[in-house]
Enzyme design. Structure first.
Site, PDB file in Angstrom:
ATOM      1  N   SER A 290       0.877  -1.192  -0.312  1.00 21.19           N
ATOM      2  CA  SER A 290       0.053   0.059  -0.033  1.00 21.19           C
ATOM      3  C   SER A 290       0.896   1.416  -0.060  1.00 21.19           C
ATOM      4  O   SER A 290       0.296   2.164  -0.285  1.00 21.19           O
ATOM      5  CB  SER A 290      -0.802   0.109   1.376  1.00 21.19           C
TER       6      SER A 290
ATOM      7  N   LYS B 144       0.690   3.296  -2.946  1.00 20.48           N
ATOM      8  CA  LYS B 144      -0.572   4.087  -3.244  1.00 20.48           C
ATOM      9  C   LYS B 144      -0.387   5.610  -3.073  1.00 20.48           C
ATOM     10  O   LYS B 144      -0.823   6.566  -3.887  1.00 20.48           O
ATOM     11  CB  LYS B 144      -1.716   3.848  -2.322  1.00 20.48           C
TER      12      LYS B 144
ATOM     13  N   TYR C 208      -2.724  -3.080 -10.695  1.00 18.27           N
ATOM     14  CA  TYR C 208      -2.877  -2.647  -9.230  1.00 18.27           C
ATOM     15  C   TYR C 208      -1.945  -3.857  -8.579  1.00 18.27           C
ATOM     16  O   TYR C 208      -0.976  -3.388  -7.604  1.00 18.27           O
ATOM     17  CB  TYR C 208      -4.012  -2.882  -8.631  1.00 18.27           C
TER      18      TYR C 208
ATOM     19  N   TYR D 199      -4.810   4.175   7.963  1.00 19.45           N
ATOM     20  CA  TYR D 199      -6.140   3.558   7.919  1.00 19.45           C
ATOM     21  C   TYR D 199      -6.872   4.070   9.379  1.00 19.45           C
ATOM     22  O   TYR D 199      -6.580   5.300   9.879  1.00 19.45           O
ATOM     23  CB  TYR D 199      -6.037   2.245   7.871  1.00 19.45           C
TER      24      TYR D 199
ATOM     25  N   VAL E 211       1.331  -3.992   3.975  1.00 19.84           N
ATOM     26  CA  VAL E 211       1.301  -5.137   4.498  1.00 19.84           C
ATOM     27  C   VAL E 211       2.638  -5.908   4.083  1.00 19.84           C
ATOM     28  O   VAL E 211       2.816  -6.930   4.992  1.00 19.84           O
ATOM     29  CB  VAL E 211      -0.059  -5.984   3.995  1.00 19.84           C
TER      30      VAL E 211
HETATM   31  O1  DON Z   1      -4.648  -4.738  -1.895  1.00 14.89           O
HETATM   32  C1  DON Z   1      -4.193  -5.206  -0.989  1.00 14.89           C
HETATM   33  O2  DON Z   1      -4.754  -5.720   0.109  1.00 14.89           O
HETATM   34  C2  DON Z   1      -2.473  -5.035  -0.681  1.00 14.89           C
HETATM   35  N1  DON Z   1      -1.908  -5.359  -2.132  1.00 14.89           N
HETATM   36  C3  DON Z   1      -2.063  -3.992  -0.193  1.00 14.89           C
HETATM   37  C4  DON Z   1      -2.717  -3.700   1.342  1.00 14.89           C
HETATM   38  C5  DON Z   1      -1.890  -2.799   2.217  1.00 14.89           C
HETATM   39  O3  DON Z   1      -0.880  -2.776   1.958  1.00 14.89           O
HETATM   40  C6  DON Z   1      -2.521  -2.427   3.591  1.00 14.89           C
HETATM   41  N2  DON Z   1      -1.559  -1.610   4.086  1.00 14.89           N
HETATM   42  N3  DON Z   1      -1.277  -1.767   5.202  1.00 14.89           N
END
Ligand code: DON
Length: 613
Positions: free
Chosen positions: A75, A78, A199, A251, A269
């Site tokens: 993330s 992003k 994505y 978040y 993550v």
């Molecule tokens: O879309 C997802 O769920 C993961 N590729 C990215 C989520 C993420 O990194 C949330 N951040 N803590």
């Protein structure tokens, strides 16, 4: 007695590096949290990996621990893709597709705003919509554009972890549901799986904690990579991205984060955290164990410790705007040059207050430039000439320029002439200052303070009845160096000299040559200049140069003929003959030289006291 060369070579490390190492040691034993496994490949991460990196806006990188271990950005990407979208498509298009409000929910929440837009670009709904915007603009090049942009932030080419990409693609039904929901409301267009591949690849780009620190430093450095110098995002996009990171980057932990840490950040993550403190630093941490919000446990602890230890909270700024005014004085404190002709000195001495000097320093921002304008609100304090010496100014922000331009254009009375000095070619603010004239601002610009105050003094002299008609030959009796000599002594000295004429633009003396002749300027104008050809002072008829030859001292400047210059040139042999026959007069000349040099020392001392006072 041991000396530096005999002491054992101590490992030189700055207090900040020491702190980062101590922090790493303190939190390495922390094993709270779980490695992400909803994307199976992520579950293979080593839970004990732990790296901390800090990158400064002048390009230095501090590192401790596993800062070179690659992991997927997830993330964190992003934030950079959101900045890319703002720069590529403009804020209107992006804001029409994605909100800027915190959701207060987990990163993978499917909920949209009441108007069916994603809450913001940091949660998955907004990130997939943002990816859609990039795909809308770049088509099949969308992912390569994203990958190259991430690489420009990191300052190197970044690769993709294909295993993580495949693992996420295989298990990404929740994101497919989000994508179909978005397409229902027109939040994305085209084939869902094709867009999600972009994505998922974006999230699978491999980075290190060092990369994250440098990416953060790009944000902190107003969009410029502090190592490569590449402008990777506009200041507009940077400010808006940091704003959304501040409210939503962590978040449903974002409120606690901005309360306790106070530095815009984005987590992933994969175990990374990127933080960016504007004008200060970028921070990158890596530790795969995550808390219930999906944020790295050790990363959070590290950011909290760093912020608390060095008071980094972005809302606890303590800049004192008054420090931008280094000194505020009348030109008598630091006049332009020694030895002005007596009638000029009388005029200038009678006009204290006609030239005011503001020495400014550091960053001229909104607050500091506003403070400068308020110092000029007292009508009694507004002079005929206002010299702003910007020699020590490092930056003028857009807001600072707006206030400076306004002050020059509308605040100063018409009777005041504004002068800006200290913007030699290498000055960081020279381009902005030189652009003032093109904007119709009435301002005189000089490379140095001495050139500026000399010009202003000349204007005061000319305005108040004095003049230095450089075209009229001045007899030797007006020479400050020959003060006290009788007419006969002057005539005898004159016969020992040679009358020489220098064409305009001629270099008369070079600092690199031995000084062997004294020149008495009879007509025209010459200037003393530095090796970099910066004008240091201007000499007019009745003044002398090269006089250090009398005491066999080396020269320190070049001397150039600004106009055709007529001089009486006196070599050292003839002067020694004069000393033989006119001992008293020769002693008087040496004494006059000492008085002139003492005047220069007093002027230099006054300036140093004023600037360091
Ligand atoms: O879309 C997802 O769920 C993961 N590729 C990215 C989520 C993420 O990194 C949330 N951040 N803590």
């Amino acid at each position: 007695m041991p000396t530096a060369s005999t002491l054992p070579a101590a490992p030189l490390e700055t207090p900040l590096l020491r702190f980062l190492k101590d922090t790493h040691a303190a939190f390495a034993p922390v094993d709270d949290g779980e490695v992400a496994s909803y994307i199976p490949e992520l579950g293979k991460a080593d839970p004990d990996h732990f790296g901390i990196a800090v990158a400064t806006t002048d390009g230095h990188v501090y590192e401790t621990g596993d800062t070179g271990i690659p992991f997927t950005i997830q993330s964190i990407s992003k934030a950079i893709v959101y900045a890319l979208a703002l720069d590529m498509l403009g804020s209107e298009r992006v804001e029409a597709a994605i909100g800027v409000e915190p959701s207060g929910e987990a990163f993978n929440s499917i909920r949209l705003r009441a108007d069916n837009r994603p809450f913001n670009a940091m949660v998955n709904t907004g990130a997939i919509a943002c990816c859609g915007l990039i795909a809308e603009a770049a088509g099949d090049d969308a992912f390569e554009l994203i990958r190259s942009t991430l690489g420009r932030f990191a300052g190197r080419t970044l690769e993709v972890d294909e295993a993580v990409f495949t693992s996420e693609r295989t298990t990404g039904d929740r994101n497919r549901a989000i994508a179909y929901l978005l397409r229902t409301y027109g939040g994305i267009r085209g084939d869902v799986d094709h867009l999600l591949d972009v994505y998922f690849r974006q999230c699978s780009v491999l980075v290190t904690a060092r990369d994250l620190a440098l990416m953060g430093a790009c944000f902190a450095n107003h969009g410029a990579n502090p190592v490569t110098g590449v402008q990777v995002a506009s200041t507009y996009a940077v400010a808006r991205t940091l704003a959304v990171m501040s409210s939503s980057g962590m978040y449903d932990f974002a409120g606690e984060w901005i309360y306790r840490v106070g530095v815009p950040a984005k987590s992933g993550v994969g175990g990374g955290i990127l933080a960016a403190l504007p004008s200060h630093l970028g921070l990158g941490t890596f530790s795969p164990r995550l808390d219930m919000h999906g944020n790295s446990v050790r990363g959070i602890r590290t950011c909290e410790a760093l912020s608390e230890a060095f008071d980094l909270h972005m809302l606890s700024r303590r800049d004192d705007v008054r420090t931008c005014v280094l000194a505020d004085y009348d030109f008598h404190t630091v006049p332009s040059k020694p030895g002005r002709q007596p009638h000029e000195q009388r005029i200038l001495e009678a006009r204290s207050g006609s030239i005011r000097v503001l020495e400014l320093a550091g960053k001229l921002s909104f607050a500091s430039m506003d403070y400068v304008t308020r110092r000029l609100m007292d009508p009694a304090g507004v002079p005929e000439f206002l010299i702003l010496n910007l020699h020590r100014v490092s930056t003028i922000t857009d807001a600072g320029m707006r206030l400076l331009t306004g002050m020059l254009k509308t605040q100063l009375p018409p009777a005041t002439t504004a002068v800006v000095a200290g913007v030699e070619g290498g000055s960081p603010v020279a381009p902005q200052v030189n652009a003032l004239r093109a904007q119709g601002v009435r301002v005189r610009i000089f490379p140095t303070y001495d050139a500026a105050v000399e010009w202003a003094e000349d204007q005061v002299v000319y305005r108040h009845g004095g003049f230095s008609q450089i075209g009229i030959e001045a007899d030797l009796g007006r020479q400050a160096l020959l003060a006290g000599l009788s007419p006969q002594e002057l005539a005898d000295l004159s016969r020992l000299g040679t009358r020489v004429v220098f064409a305009a633009g001629t270099r008369i003396l070079s600092a690199s040559e031995p000084s062997a002749r004294v020149y008495f300027l009879l007509r025209g104008m010459v200037s003393a200049r530095s090796a970099a050809n910066v004008r240091l002072s201007t000499l007019i008829p009745g003044m002398s140069f090269g006089e250090l030859a009398l005491i066999d001292e080396p020269r320190s400047t070049d001397v150039w003929a600004d106009t055709e210059a007529v001089c009486l040139e006196l070599g050292m042999e003839p002067f020694r003959a004069f000393q033989e026959t006119h001992a008293r007069a020769a002693d008087r000349i040496i004494r006059n030289l000492a008085v002139l040099l003492a005047g220069r020392i007093r002027m230099a001392t006054a300036r140093i006291e004023m600037l360091t006072g």
